[in-house]
Design an enzyme around this catalytic site. Structure first.
Site, PDB file in Angstrom:
ATOM      1  N   HIS A   1      53.608  22.329  30.174  1.00 18.67           N
ATOM      2  CA  HIS A   1      53.365  21.368  31.353  1.00 18.67           C
ATOM      3  C   HIS A   1      51.832  21.241  31.633  1.00 18.67           C
ATOM      4  O   HIS A   1      51.241  22.375  31.765  1.00 18.67           O
ATOM      5  CB  HIS A   1      54.316  21.616  32.356  1.00 18.67           C
ATOM      6  CG  HIS A   1      54.010  22.872  33.269  1.00 18.67           C
ATOM      7  ND1 HIS A   1      54.507  23.977  32.734  1.00 18.67           N
ATOM      8  CD2 HIS A   1      53.307  23.088  34.258  1.00 18.67           C
ATOM      9  CE1 HIS A   1      53.810  24.963  33.560  1.00 18.67           C
ATOM     10  NE2 HIS A   1      53.350  24.382  34.519  1.00 18.67           N
TER      11      HIS A   1
ATOM     12  N   ASP B   1      50.361  21.452  35.863  1.00 22.04           N
ATOM     13  CA  ASP B   1      50.885  21.473  37.105  1.00 22.04           C
ATOM     14  C   ASP B   1      50.181  19.933  37.614  1.00 22.04           C
ATOM     15  O   ASP B   1      49.345  19.646  37.757  1.00 22.04           O
ATOM     16  CB  ASP B   1      50.167  22.434  37.785  1.00 22.04           C
ATOM     17  CG  ASP B   1      50.474  24.043  37.266  1.00 22.04           C
ATOM     18  OD1 ASP B   1      51.741  23.970  36.683  1.00 22.04           O
ATOM     19  OD2 ASP B   1      49.890  24.986  37.378  1.00 22.04           O
TER      20      ASP B   1
ATOM     21  N   HIS C   1      49.829  24.219  29.976  1.00 15.15           N
ATOM     22  CA  HIS C   1      50.126  25.889  29.768  1.00 15.15           C
ATOM     23  C   HIS C   1      51.663  25.829  29.729  1.00 15.15           C
ATOM     24  O   HIS C   1      52.466  25.100  29.925  1.00 15.15           O
ATOM     25  CB  HIS C   1      49.520  26.692  30.835  1.00 15.15           C
ATOM     26  CG  HIS C   1      49.862  26.200  32.250  1.00 15.15           C
ATOM     27  ND1 HIS C   1      49.486  24.876  32.928  1.00 15.15           N
ATOM     28  CD2 HIS C   1      50.539  26.633  33.177  1.00 15.15           C
ATOM     29  CE1 HIS C   1      49.878  24.813  34.086  1.00 15.15           C
ATOM     30  NE2 HIS C   1      50.651  25.943  34.272  1.00 15.15           N
TER      31      HIS C   1
ATOM     32  N   ARG D   1      59.362  39.764  33.817  1.00 16.02           N
ATOM     33  CA  ARG D   1      57.977  39.562  34.022  1.00 16.02           C
ATOM     34  C   ARG D   1      58.255  38.693  35.523  1.00 16.02           C
ATOM     35  O   ARG D   1      58.961  38.128  35.633  1.00 16.02           O
ATOM     36  CB  ARG D   1      57.327  38.821  33.170  1.00 16.02           C
ATOM     37  CG  ARG D   1      56.034  38.219  33.564  1.00 16.02           C
ATOM     38  CD  ARG D   1      55.491  37.312  32.336  1.00 16.02           C
ATOM     39  NE  ARG D   1      54.137  36.917  32.629  1.00 16.02           N
ATOM     40  CZ  ARG D   1      53.924  35.646  32.940  1.00 16.02           C
ATOM     41  NH1 ARG D   1      54.719  34.877  32.808  1.00 16.02           N
ATOM     42  NH2 ARG D   1      52.751  35.520  33.419  1.00 16.02           N
TER      43      ARG D   1
HETATM   44  C1  LIG Z   1      55.207  19.867  42.287  1.00 18.16           C
HETATM   45  C2  LIG Z   1      55.808  20.700  41.328  1.00 18.16           C
HETATM   46  C3  LIG Z   1      56.922  20.485  40.529  1.00 18.16           C
HETATM   47  C4  LIG Z   1      56.849  21.851  39.610  1.00 18.16           C
HETATM   48  C5  LIG Z   1      56.665  22.866  41.075  1.00 18.16           C
HETATM   49  C6  LIG Z   1      55.516  22.185  41.590  1.00 18.16           C
HETATM   50  C7  LIG Z   1      54.118  22.609  40.546  1.00 18.16           C
HETATM   51  C8  LIG Z   1      54.682  22.843  39.331  1.00 18.16           C
HETATM   52  C9  LIG Z   1      55.811  22.074  38.927  1.00 18.16           C
HETATM   53  C10 LIG Z   1      56.489  22.843  37.558  1.00 18.16           C
HETATM   54  C11 LIG Z   1      56.341  24.304  37.576  1.00 18.16           C
HETATM   55  C12 LIG Z   1      56.005  22.250  36.095  1.00 18.16           C
HETATM   56  C13 LIG Z   1      56.700  22.781  35.050  1.00 18.16           C
HETATM   57  C14 LIG Z   1      58.240  22.252  34.997  1.00 18.16           C
HETATM   58  C15 LIG Z   1      58.794  22.587  36.503  1.00 18.16           C
HETATM   59  C16 LIG Z   1      60.194  21.860  36.504  1.00 18.16           C
HETATM   60  C17 LIG Z   1      59.352  23.925  36.431  1.00 18.16           C
HETATM   61  O1  LIG Z   1      59.520  24.717  35.201  1.00 18.16           O
HETATM   62  O2  LIG Z   1      59.461  24.773  37.508  1.00 18.16           O
HETATM   63  C18 LIG Z   1      57.798  22.039  37.715  1.00 18.16           C
HETATM   64  C19 LIG Z   1      58.020  22.247  38.978  1.00 18.16           C
HETATM   65  C20 LIG Z   1      59.357  21.610  39.435  1.00 18.16           C
HETATM   66  O3  LIG Z   1      59.681  20.386  39.522  1.00 18.16           O
HETATM   67  O4  LIG Z   1      60.219  22.148  40.285  1.00 18.16           O
HETATM   68  O1  LIG Z   2      54.468  32.339  34.742  1.00 18.22           O
HETATM   69  C1  LIG Z   2      53.646  31.999  34.526  1.00 18.22           C
HETATM   70  O2  LIG Z   2      52.618  32.653  34.008  1.00 18.22           O
HETATM   71  C2  LIG Z   2      53.217  30.557  34.603  1.00 18.22           C
HETATM   72  C3  LIG Z   2      54.266  29.758  35.727  1.00 18.22           C
HETATM   73  C4  LIG Z   2      53.697  28.457  35.772  1.00 18.22           C
HETATM   74  O3  LIG Z   2      53.326  27.636  35.022  1.00 18.22           O
HETATM   75  C5  LIG Z   2      54.311  27.429  36.922  1.00 18.22           C
HETATM   76  O4  LIG Z   2      55.240  28.040  37.643  1.00 18.22           O
HETATM   77  O5  LIG Z   2      53.756  26.404  37.010  1.00 18.22           O
HETATM   78 FE   LIG Z   3      52.258  25.556  35.791  1.00 14.02          FE
END
Ligand SMILES: C=C1C[C@]23C[C@H]1CC[C@H]2[C@]1(C)CCC[C@@](C)(C(=O)O)[C@H]1[C@@H]3C(=O)O
Ligand SMILES: O=C(O)CCC(=O)C(=O)O
Ligand SMILES: [Fe+2]
Length: 353
Positions: free
Chosen positions: A219, A221, A275, A285
Protein backbone atom coordinates in the site's frame (compact mmCIF):
# COMPACT_ATOMS: atom_id res chain seq x y z
CA UNK A 1 -6.07 -21.03 -5.60
CA UNK A 2 -2.76 -21.40 -3.81
CA UNK A 3 -1.41 -24.94 -4.10
CA UNK A 4 -0.01 -24.96 -0.55
CA UNK A 5 -3.44 -24.19 0.84
CA UNK A 6 -4.25 -27.82 1.63
CA UNK A 7 -1.02 -28.30 3.59
CA UNK A 8 -1.31 -25.31 5.87
CA UNK A 9 -3.21 -24.70 9.05
CA UNK A 10 -3.32 -21.00 8.20
CA UNK A 11 -6.98 -19.97 7.85
CA UNK A 12 -7.70 -19.28 4.19
CA UNK A 13 -8.72 -15.66 4.97
CA UNK A 14 -5.04 -14.93 5.63
CA UNK A 15 -3.64 -16.44 2.44
CA UNK A 16 -2.41 -14.01 -0.23
CA UNK A 17 -1.97 -14.83 -3.92
CA UNK A 18 1.47 -16.26 -4.72
CA UNK A 19 2.49 -13.31 -6.93
CA UNK A 20 2.04 -10.90 -4.00
CA UNK A 21 4.38 -12.90 -1.78
CA UNK A 22 7.66 -12.71 -3.68
CA UNK A 23 10.27 -11.75 -1.09
CA UNK A 24 12.93 -9.06 -1.25
CA UNK A 25 16.37 -10.25 -2.31
CA UNK A 26 18.16 -7.04 -1.45
CA UNK A 27 18.19 -4.14 0.95
CA UNK A 28 16.97 -0.66 0.02
CA UNK A 29 19.80 1.80 -0.29
CA UNK A 30 17.81 4.67 1.21
CA UNK A 31 19.63 7.69 2.60
CA UNK A 32 20.30 7.76 6.32
CA UNK A 33 19.92 11.43 7.09
CA UNK A 34 21.57 13.06 10.09
CA UNK A 35 19.35 15.84 11.44
CA UNK A 36 21.83 16.74 14.20
CA UNK A 37 22.96 20.34 14.07
CA UNK A 38 20.89 21.39 11.05
CA UNK A 39 18.99 24.11 12.88
CA UNK A 40 19.71 27.79 13.40
CA UNK A 41 19.02 29.48 16.74
CA UNK A 42 15.40 30.15 15.83
CA UNK A 43 14.83 26.46 15.08
CA UNK A 44 14.84 26.85 11.35
CA UNK A 45 16.65 24.45 8.98
CA UNK A 46 20.00 25.93 7.96
CA UNK A 47 21.51 23.49 5.46
CA UNK A 48 20.89 22.69 1.80
CA UNK A 49 22.59 19.30 2.02
CA UNK A 50 19.75 17.57 3.92
CA UNK A 51 16.99 18.84 1.57
CA UNK A 52 19.04 17.59 -1.39
CA UNK A 53 19.28 14.06 0.05
CA UNK A 54 15.57 14.11 0.88
CA UNK A 55 14.73 15.25 -2.64
CA UNK A 56 16.63 12.36 -4.24
CA UNK A 57 14.83 9.81 -2.04
CA UNK A 58 11.38 11.34 -2.61
CA UNK A 59 11.80 11.51 -6.39
CA UNK A 60 12.96 7.90 -6.44
CA UNK A 61 10.80 5.93 -3.97
CA UNK A 62 9.55 8.19 -1.15
CA UNK A 63 11.36 6.78 1.90
CA UNK A 64 14.36 7.78 4.01
CA UNK A 65 15.60 7.24 7.57
CA UNK A 66 16.63 9.97 10.00
CA UNK A 67 19.03 9.86 12.96
CA UNK A 68 19.71 12.52 15.59
CA UNK A 69 16.05 13.38 15.12
CA UNK A 70 15.63 14.83 18.61
CA UNK A 71 13.16 12.20 19.89
CA UNK A 72 14.35 10.82 23.22
CA UNK A 73 15.42 7.18 22.82
CA UNK A 74 14.11 6.39 26.32
CA UNK A 75 10.68 7.62 25.26
CA UNK A 76 10.77 5.36 22.21
CA UNK A 77 11.81 2.39 24.38
CA UNK A 78 9.03 3.11 26.88
CA UNK A 79 6.49 3.32 24.07
CA UNK A 80 7.62 -0.09 22.75
CA UNK A 81 7.53 -1.63 26.24
CA UNK A 82 3.95 -0.41 26.83
CA UNK A 83 2.86 -1.69 23.43
CA UNK A 84 4.41 -5.08 24.06
CA UNK A 85 2.65 -5.32 27.45
CA UNK A 86 -0.62 -4.16 25.91
CA UNK A 87 -0.72 -6.80 23.18
CA UNK A 88 0.14 -9.53 25.73
CA UNK A 89 -3.02 -8.69 27.72
CA UNK A 90 -5.95 -11.10 27.63
CA UNK A 91 -8.15 -10.61 24.58
CA UNK A 92 -11.03 -9.58 26.82
CA UNK A 93 -9.10 -6.52 28.02
CA UNK A 94 -7.99 -5.49 24.52
CA UNK A 95 -11.56 -5.84 23.29
CA UNK A 96 -12.70 -3.16 25.73
CA UNK A 97 -11.63 -0.77 22.99
CA UNK A 98 -12.68 -2.94 20.07
CA UNK A 99 -12.54 -1.00 16.81
CA UNK A 100 -16.03 -0.70 15.39
CA UNK A 101 -16.86 -0.90 11.71
CA UNK A 102 -16.61 2.65 10.33
CA UNK A 103 -14.30 3.90 13.09
CA UNK A 104 -10.52 4.21 12.97
CA UNK A 105 -10.01 4.13 16.72
CA UNK A 106 -9.36 1.21 19.00
CA UNK A 107 -8.07 -2.35 18.98
CA UNK A 108 -8.42 -4.57 15.96
CA UNK A 109 -7.37 -8.13 15.33
CA UNK A 110 -6.56 -8.59 11.63
CA UNK A 111 -9.13 -5.92 10.62
CA UNK A 112 -11.62 -8.79 10.73
CA UNK A 113 -14.38 -6.31 11.60
CA UNK A 114 -13.96 -4.81 8.11
CA UNK A 115 -12.62 -7.39 5.71
CA UNK A 116 -13.12 -11.07 5.01
CA UNK A 117 -10.19 -12.00 2.77
CA UNK A 118 -6.48 -11.11 2.51
CA UNK A 119 -6.55 -10.41 6.22
CA UNK A 120 -3.33 -8.89 7.58
CA UNK A 121 -1.48 -11.02 10.15
CA UNK A 122 -1.46 -8.30 12.78
CA UNK A 123 -3.19 -6.71 15.73
CA UNK A 124 -3.42 -2.93 15.86
CA UNK A 125 -4.22 -0.23 18.38
CA UNK A 126 -5.07 3.15 16.85
CA UNK A 127 -5.92 6.50 18.35
CA UNK A 128 -6.20 10.14 17.41
CA UNK A 129 -3.72 12.88 18.29
CA UNK A 130 -4.24 16.62 18.16
CA UNK A 131 -3.33 19.47 20.43
CA UNK A 132 -6.37 21.23 21.87
CA UNK A 133 -5.66 24.91 21.92
CA UNK A 134 -6.73 26.34 25.24
CA UNK A 135 -7.25 22.99 26.96
CA UNK A 136 -4.96 20.99 29.22
CA UNK A 137 -6.94 17.85 28.53
CA UNK A 138 -4.94 15.23 26.62
CA UNK A 139 -6.90 13.34 23.94
CA UNK A 140 -4.45 10.46 24.25
CA UNK A 141 -4.70 10.04 28.02
CA UNK A 142 -8.49 10.36 27.67
CA UNK A 143 -8.52 7.58 25.09
CA UNK A 144 -6.56 5.16 27.29
CA UNK A 145 -8.42 5.96 30.49
CA UNK A 146 -11.87 5.83 29.03
CA UNK A 147 -11.17 2.68 27.02
CA UNK A 148 -9.18 0.64 29.56
CA UNK A 149 -9.44 2.39 32.92
CA UNK A 150 -7.33 4.59 35.18
CA UNK A 151 -4.48 1.98 35.28
CA UNK A 152 -3.68 2.95 31.68
CA UNK A 153 -2.97 6.58 32.53
CA UNK A 154 0.80 5.96 32.35
CA UNK A 155 0.58 4.42 28.87
CA UNK A 156 -1.56 7.41 27.84
CA UNK A 157 1.02 9.86 29.19
CA UNK A 158 3.87 8.11 27.37
CA UNK A 159 1.97 8.16 24.10
CA UNK A 160 0.87 11.78 24.57
CA UNK A 161 4.56 12.68 24.83
CA UNK A 162 5.49 10.38 21.94
CA UNK A 163 2.84 11.92 19.65
CA UNK A 164 3.92 15.47 20.57
CA UNK A 165 7.51 14.58 19.67
CA UNK A 166 6.32 13.05 16.37
CA UNK A 167 4.32 16.16 15.52
CA UNK A 168 7.34 18.37 16.23
CA UNK A 169 9.55 16.20 14.03
CA UNK A 170 6.84 16.08 11.33
CA UNK A 171 6.86 19.87 11.14
CA UNK A 172 10.66 19.90 10.77
CA UNK A 173 10.40 17.38 7.94
CA UNK A 174 7.75 19.59 6.32
CA UNK A 175 10.20 22.49 6.35
CA UNK A 176 12.86 20.27 4.77
CA UNK A 177 10.36 19.05 2.15
CA UNK A 178 9.44 22.67 1.32
CA UNK A 179 13.11 23.58 0.87
CA UNK A 180 13.76 20.48 -1.20
CA UNK A 181 10.94 21.38 -3.59
CA UNK A 182 12.09 24.99 -3.82
CA UNK A 183 8.85 26.41 -2.43
CA UNK A 184 8.60 28.93 0.37
CA UNK A 185 10.32 27.37 3.38
CA UNK A 186 7.37 27.70 5.73
CA UNK A 187 4.61 26.72 3.25
CA UNK A 188 4.07 23.09 4.32
CA UNK A 189 5.07 23.75 7.93
CA UNK A 190 2.26 26.32 8.15
CA UNK A 191 -0.17 24.06 6.32
CA UNK A 192 0.34 21.29 8.89
CA UNK A 193 0.67 23.25 12.10
CA UNK A 194 -2.88 22.33 13.19
CA UNK A 195 -2.50 18.67 12.20
CA UNK A 196 -4.81 16.05 13.63
CA UNK A 197 -2.92 12.79 13.23
CA UNK A 198 -3.35 9.06 13.70
CA UNK A 199 -1.14 6.97 15.98
CA UNK A 200 -1.10 3.27 15.25
CA UNK A 201 0.73 0.55 17.16
CA UNK A 202 1.23 -2.59 15.06
CA UNK A 203 1.85 -6.00 16.62
CA UNK A 204 2.74 -8.86 14.26
CA UNK A 205 2.48 -12.24 16.02
CA UNK A 206 4.63 -15.12 14.83
CA UNK A 207 3.01 -16.91 11.92
CA UNK A 208 3.06 -20.67 11.27
CA UNK A 209 3.23 -20.08 7.52
CA UNK A 210 4.91 -16.75 6.82
CA UNK A 211 5.32 -17.61 3.13
CA UNK A 212 1.56 -17.43 2.61
CA UNK A 213 0.60 -14.40 4.73
CA UNK A 214 1.43 -10.70 5.00
CA UNK A 215 1.52 -8.48 8.09
CA UNK A 216 0.49 -5.43 6.11
CA UNK A 217 -0.40 -5.77 2.43
CA UNK A 218 1.26 -3.57 -0.24
CA UNK A 219 0.00 0.00 0.00
CA UNK A 220 0.78 3.68 -0.03
CA UNK A 221 -0.16 5.49 3.15
CA UNK A 222 -3.05 7.83 2.30
CA UNK A 223 -1.96 10.46 4.87
CA UNK A 224 0.87 12.97 4.18
CA UNK A 225 3.90 11.63 5.97
CA UNK A 226 4.48 8.58 8.13
CA UNK A 227 7.06 8.47 10.91
CA UNK A 228 7.71 4.87 11.88
CA UNK A 229 9.83 3.23 14.51
CA UNK A 230 10.36 -0.49 13.96
CA UNK A 231 11.97 -2.89 16.40
CA UNK A 232 15.02 -4.95 15.39
CA UNK A 233 13.11 -7.87 13.86
CA UNK A 234 12.76 -6.52 10.31
CA UNK A 235 9.93 -7.04 7.85
CA UNK A 236 9.32 -3.62 6.29
CA UNK A 237 9.80 -3.68 2.51
CA UNK A 238 9.56 -1.03 -0.22
CA UNK A 239 8.66 -1.58 -3.88
CA UNK A 240 11.20 0.20 -6.05
CA UNK A 241 12.47 -0.41 -9.58
CA UNK A 242 9.85 -3.21 -9.88
CA UNK A 243 11.36 -5.13 -6.93
CA UNK A 244 10.74 -5.51 -3.22
CA UNK A 245 13.63 -4.24 -1.11
CA UNK A 246 13.91 -4.55 2.66
CA UNK A 247 14.36 -1.58 4.98
CA UNK A 248 17.07 -2.30 7.51
CA UNK A 249 15.92 -1.80 11.13
CA UNK A 250 18.11 0.75 12.94
CA UNK A 251 17.32 1.25 16.63
CA UNK A 252 18.39 4.91 16.59
CA UNK A 253 16.55 5.83 13.39
CA UNK A 254 13.02 6.76 12.43
CA UNK A 255 11.71 5.73 9.03
CA UNK A 256 9.99 8.56 7.15
CA UNK A 257 7.80 7.92 4.16
CA UNK A 258 5.77 10.11 1.84
CA UNK A 259 2.02 9.45 1.71
CA UNK A 260 -0.61 10.12 -0.94
CA UNK A 261 -1.70 13.48 0.44
CA UNK A 262 1.83 14.80 0.15
CA UNK A 263 2.06 13.45 -3.38
CA UNK A 264 -0.98 15.61 -4.15
CA UNK A 265 0.51 18.59 -2.27
CA UNK A 266 3.65 18.33 -4.40
CA UNK A 267 1.52 18.05 -7.56
CA UNK A 268 2.73 14.50 -8.13
CA UNK A 269 6.44 15.34 -7.94
CA UNK A 270 7.17 13.30 -4.80
CA UNK A 271 6.39 9.60 -4.75
CA UNK A 272 4.11 8.10 -2.21
CA UNK A 273 6.08 5.08 -1.06
CA UNK A 274 4.71 1.59 -1.91
CA UNK A 275 5.48 -0.63 1.06
CA UNK A 276 4.37 -3.72 3.00
CA UNK A 277 5.31 -5.67 6.13
CA UNK A 278 6.24 -9.35 6.20
CA UNK A 279 5.75 -11.71 9.13
CA UNK A 280 7.96 -14.56 10.29
CA UNK A 281 7.82 -17.89 12.11
CA UNK A 282 10.31 -17.17 14.90
CA UNK A 283 9.68 -13.83 16.50
CA UNK A 284 6.88 -11.33 16.88
CA UNK A 285 7.39 -7.77 15.70
CA UNK A 286 6.27 -4.31 16.81
CA UNK A 287 6.19 -1.10 14.79
CA UNK A 288 4.88 2.31 15.84
CA UNK A 289 3.41 4.35 13.00
CA UNK A 290 2.57 8.03 13.37
CA UNK A 291 0.41 9.03 10.42
CA UNK A 292 0.90 12.78 10.03
CA UNK A 293 -2.26 14.23 8.48
CA UNK A 294 -3.60 17.63 7.47
CA UNK A 295 -6.50 19.12 9.44
CA UNK A 296 -9.57 17.37 8.05
CA UNK A 297 -11.19 20.33 6.29
CA UNK A 298 -8.10 21.86 4.66
CA UNK A 299 -8.15 21.86 0.86
CA UNK A 300 -5.17 19.99 -0.57
CA UNK A 301 -3.71 22.42 -3.12
CA UNK A 302 -0.06 22.45 -4.21
CA UNK A 303 1.78 25.77 -3.77
CA UNK A 304 1.70 28.11 -6.79
CA UNK A 305 5.45 27.63 -7.36
CA UNK A 306 4.79 24.00 -8.35
CA UNK A 307 2.02 24.87 -10.79
CA UNK A 308 3.91 27.10 -13.22
CA UNK A 309 5.45 24.28 -15.22
CA UNK A 310 2.41 22.07 -15.69
CA UNK A 311 -1.27 21.40 -14.96
CA UNK A 312 -2.78 20.27 -11.67
CA UNK A 313 -2.40 16.49 -11.31
CA UNK A 314 -5.16 15.96 -8.72
CA UNK A 315 -8.49 17.67 -8.04
CA UNK A 316 -9.17 19.75 -4.94
CA UNK A 317 -9.97 17.48 -2.01
CA UNK A 318 -9.76 17.44 1.76
CA UNK A 319 -8.16 14.86 4.06
CA UNK A 320 -11.69 14.19 5.30
CA UNK A 321 -12.67 13.11 1.75
CA UNK A 322 -9.69 10.78 1.27
CA UNK A 323 -9.97 9.30 4.75
CA UNK A 324 -13.66 8.67 4.18
CA UNK A 325 -12.80 6.97 0.87
CA UNK A 326 -10.36 4.58 2.60
CA UNK A 327 -12.70 3.81 5.47
CA UNK A 328 -16.00 3.48 3.63
CA UNK A 329 -15.41 2.83 -0.05
CA UNK A 330 -11.96 1.45 -0.80
CA UNK A 331 -9.32 -0.59 1.02
CA UNK A 332 -6.09 1.42 0.90
CA UNK A 333 -3.57 -0.14 -1.49
CA UNK A 334 -0.91 1.05 -3.88
CA UNK A 335 -3.47 2.72 -6.18
CA UNK A 336 -5.58 4.59 -3.61
CA UNK A 337 -4.81 8.11 -4.87
CA UNK A 338 -5.43 7.20 -8.49
CA UNK A 339 -8.73 5.49 -7.70
CA UNK A 340 -9.79 8.25 -5.31
CA UNK A 341 -9.16 10.81 -8.07
CA UNK A 342 -11.32 8.87 -10.54
CA UNK A 343 -14.01 8.30 -7.90
CA UNK A 344 -14.15 11.93 -6.80
CA UNK A 345 -14.24 13.21 -10.40
CA UNK A 346 -17.05 10.81 -11.27
CA UNK A 347 -19.04 11.60 -8.13
CA UNK A 348 -18.70 15.36 -8.83
CA UNK A 349 -19.80 14.69 -12.40
CA UNK A 350 -22.77 12.64 -11.17
CA UNK A 351 -23.79 15.39 -8.76
CA UNK A 352 -23.80 17.93 -11.60
CA UNK A 353 -25.91 15.89 -14.01
C1 LIG B 1 -5.98 6.47 6.81
C2 LIG B 1 -5.49 5.31 7.13
C3 LIG B 1 -5.94 4.03 6.54
C4 LIG B 1 -4.95 3.04 7.10
C5 LIG B 1 -4.68 3.65 8.46
C6 LIG B 1 -4.43 5.07 8.13
C7 LIG B 1 -3.06 5.20 7.44
C8 LIG B 1 -2.58 3.91 6.73
C9 LIG B 1 -3.71 3.01 6.17
C10 LIG B 1 -3.35 1.49 6.02
C11 LIG B 1 -2.35 1.07 7.07
C12 LIG B 1 -2.78 1.13 4.66
C13 LIG B 1 -2.75 -0.42 4.48
C14 LIG B 1 -4.12 -1.03 4.59
C15 LIG B 1 -4.78 -0.70 5.93
C16 LIG B 1 -6.20 -1.22 5.89
C17 LIG B 1 -4.07 -1.55 7.02
O1 LIG B 1 -3.53 -2.63 6.73
O2 LIG B 1 -4.12 -1.19 8.20
C18 LIG B 1 -4.75 0.84 6.11
C19 LIG B 1 -5.33 1.57 7.27
C20 LIG B 1 -6.80 1.41 7.55
O3 LIG B 1 -7.67 1.65 6.66
O4 LIG B 1 -7.10 1.12 8.69
O1 LIG C 1 4.97 -2.39 10.25
C1 LIG C 1 5.56 -1.80 9.37
O2 LIG C 1 6.79 -1.82 9.24
C2 LIG C 1 4.77 -1.01 8.35
C3 LIG C 1 3.35 -0.74 8.75
C4 LIG C 1 2.65 0.13 7.79
O3 LIG C 1 3.06 0.29 6.67
C5 LIG C 1 1.43 0.84 8.21
O4 LIG C 1 0.95 0.61 9.34
O5 LIG C 1 0.94 1.65 7.40
FE1 LIG D 1 2.08 2.02 5.72
Amino acid sequence: MHTAQQQTSLPKEFIYPKEELIQAQEELNEPLIDLGGIFTDNNSVATQHVPMLVKAACLNHGLFQVINHGVDSQLINMAHAHVNDFFKLPLGVKLKAQKQYGSLWGYSSAHAERFSSRLPWKETLSFNFHENSGSNQSVVVDFFESAFGKEFEQMGLVFEKYCKAMKKLGLVIMEILGMSLGVEKSYYKEFFKDTSSIMRCNFYPTCQDPDLALGTAPHCDPNSLTILHQDQVGGLEVFVDSKWKSVRPRPDALVINIGDTFTALSNGIYKSCVHRALVNRQVERISLAFFFCPKEDKIIVPPQALLVSGPRMYPDFTWFDLLNFTQNHYRADRATLQNFTLWSLSSKFNKQT
